[in-house]
Design a protein around this motif. Structure first.
Motif, short mmCIF file in Angstrom:
data_model
loop_
_atom_site.label_atom_id
_atom_site.label_comp_id
_atom_site.label_asym_id
_atom_site.label_seq_id
_atom_site.Cartn_x
_atom_site.Cartn_y
_atom_site.Cartn_z
N ARG A 51 -4.07 5.38 4.07
CA ARG A 51 -4.36 6.57 3.33
C ARG A 51 -3.32 6.41 2.26
O ARG A 51 -2.16 6.45 2.31
N ILE A 52 -3.93 6.52 0.81
CA ILE A 52 -3.37 6.49 -0.38
C ILE A 52 -2.49 7.89 -0.58
O ILE A 52 -3.43 8.92 -0.69
N VAL A 53 -1.42 8.21 -0.61
CA VAL A 53 -0.53 9.63 -0.62
C VAL A 53 0.26 9.62 -1.66
O VAL A 53 1.00 10.60 -1.90
N ASP A 54 0.71 8.62 -2.29
CA ASP A 54 1.73 8.39 -3.40
C ASP A 54 1.50 7.45 -4.41
O ASP A 54 0.66 6.50 -4.30
N GLN A 55 2.49 7.53 -5.53
CA GLN A 55 2.38 6.62 -6.56
C GLN A 55 3.67 5.57 -6.51
O GLN A 55 4.76 6.10 -6.07
N CYS A 56 3.57 4.46 -6.75
CA CYS A 56 4.61 3.45 -6.68
C CYS A 56 4.95 2.83 -8.22
O CYS A 56 4.34 1.89 -8.65
N PRO A 57 5.77 3.77 -8.89
CA PRO A 57 5.93 3.44 -10.25
C PRO A 57 6.40 2.00 -10.55
O PRO A 57 6.15 1.29 -11.54
N GLU A 58 7.36 1.37 -9.67
CA GLU A 58 8.01 0.01 -9.75
C GLU A 58 7.03 -0.95 -9.32
O GLU A 58 7.47 -2.31 -9.47
N CYS A 59 5.90 -0.41 -8.46
CA CYS A 59 4.94 -1.86 -7.88
C CYS A 59 4.15 -2.57 -9.06
O CYS A 59 3.71 -1.85 -10.05
N GLU A 60 3.92 -3.86 -8.91
CA GLU A 60 3.34 -4.45 -9.74
C GLU A 60 1.92 -4.24 -9.59
O GLU A 60 1.51 -3.69 -8.21
N VAL A 61 0.67 -4.50 -10.54
CA VAL A 61 -0.66 -4.22 -10.30
C VAL A 61 -0.93 -4.80 -8.97
O VAL A 61 -0.59 -6.01 -8.87
N GLY A 62 -1.78 -4.23 -8.34
CA GLY A 62 -2.15 -4.74 -7.02
C GLY A 62 -1.26 -4.88 -5.72
O GLY A 62 -1.76 -4.96 -4.50
N HIS A 63 -0.26 -4.32 -6.19
CA HIS A 63 0.76 -4.03 -4.82
C HIS A 63 0.77 -2.59 -4.34
O HIS A 63 0.53 -1.70 -4.91
N LEU A 64 1.07 -2.51 -3.02
CA LEU A 64 0.95 -1.14 -2.46
C LEU A 64 2.58 -1.23 -1.75
O LEU A 64 3.06 -2.14 -1.29
N ASP A 65 2.96 -0.03 -1.78
CA ASP A 65 4.23 0.15 -0.99
C ASP A 65 3.91 1.08 0.29
O ASP A 65 3.38 2.37 0.11
N MET A 66 4.02 0.45 1.39
CA MET A 66 3.40 1.00 2.64
C MET A 66 4.56 1.77 3.44
O MET A 66 5.57 1.22 3.45
#
Length: 186
Positions: A51-66
């Motif tokens: 479930r998406i619960v946060d934003q990852c400002p440093e992630c590239e488009v298409g990337h998820l921080d799990m």
């Protein structure tokens, strides 16, 4: 991966019993429009739905921080970063939508968050004088009526990304209060 609790930029409560969650890259986070959506991820060693619960400002488009717990289901944690594929799926929730009035909510300023949704939320409207008015979504995932929803019960219409709508009547606005809904998207 990161040390997730289930809380984050989306303003959800921590979910210590369900931390298969992730943060979305900033462009796709899109002012919190992805908050609460579920994503099926395939990695080198398996699959997981988060479930998406946060934003990852440093992630590239298409990337998820799990969350570390979710990452461990698709790869060795020691790898740190691995290639994945992912797509949005329905969330496996039970029961109706629920709503939360943000702390500080009152008849004069009202912020409502839709929770426990099977599908991502596209919009929320409040009924006033017999017609519905769209309420803007803040980047912290609350729909905010800066002039307030007034006194008494509040009727809301929530629209999912596929166009389905649910209409619920909530108790009068109050600070930091959750309200059960009556319906769920199909």
């Amino acid at each position: 991966y990161y040390g997730a609790t289930g809380a984050g930029n989306c303003s959800f409560d921590a979910t210590p019993n369900d931390i298969d969650v992730a943060a979305m890259d900033a462009p796709e986070y899109d002012n919190s429009n992805v908050c609460g959506e579920c994503v099926a991820i395939t990695g080198p060693k398996g699959n997981v739905t988060v479930r998406i619960v946060d934003q990852c400002p440093e992630c590239e488009v298409g990337h998820l921080d799990m969350s570390q717990e979710a990452f461990a289901k698709i790869a060795d944690v020691s790898a740190g970063k691995v290639p994945i594929t992912w797509n949005v799926v329905e969330c496996n929730v039970t029961g109706p939508l629920s709503y939360h009035y943000k702390d500080g909510s009152s008849q004069y300023w009202t912020a409502i968050q839709a929770r426990n949704s099977r599908l991502p939320i596209a919009s929320l409207e409040i009924q006033s004088g017999g017609s519905f008015t769209k309420v803007d979504r803040a980047d912290y995932n609350y729909f905010v009526d800066a002039s307030g929803a007034g006194t008494g019960a509040v009727t809301v219409r929530v629209t999912a990304i596929d166009g389905q709508q649910v209409t619920d009547t909530l108790a009068a606005p109050a600070s930091d209060v959750s309200v059960a809904g009556t319906a769920q998207f199909k």
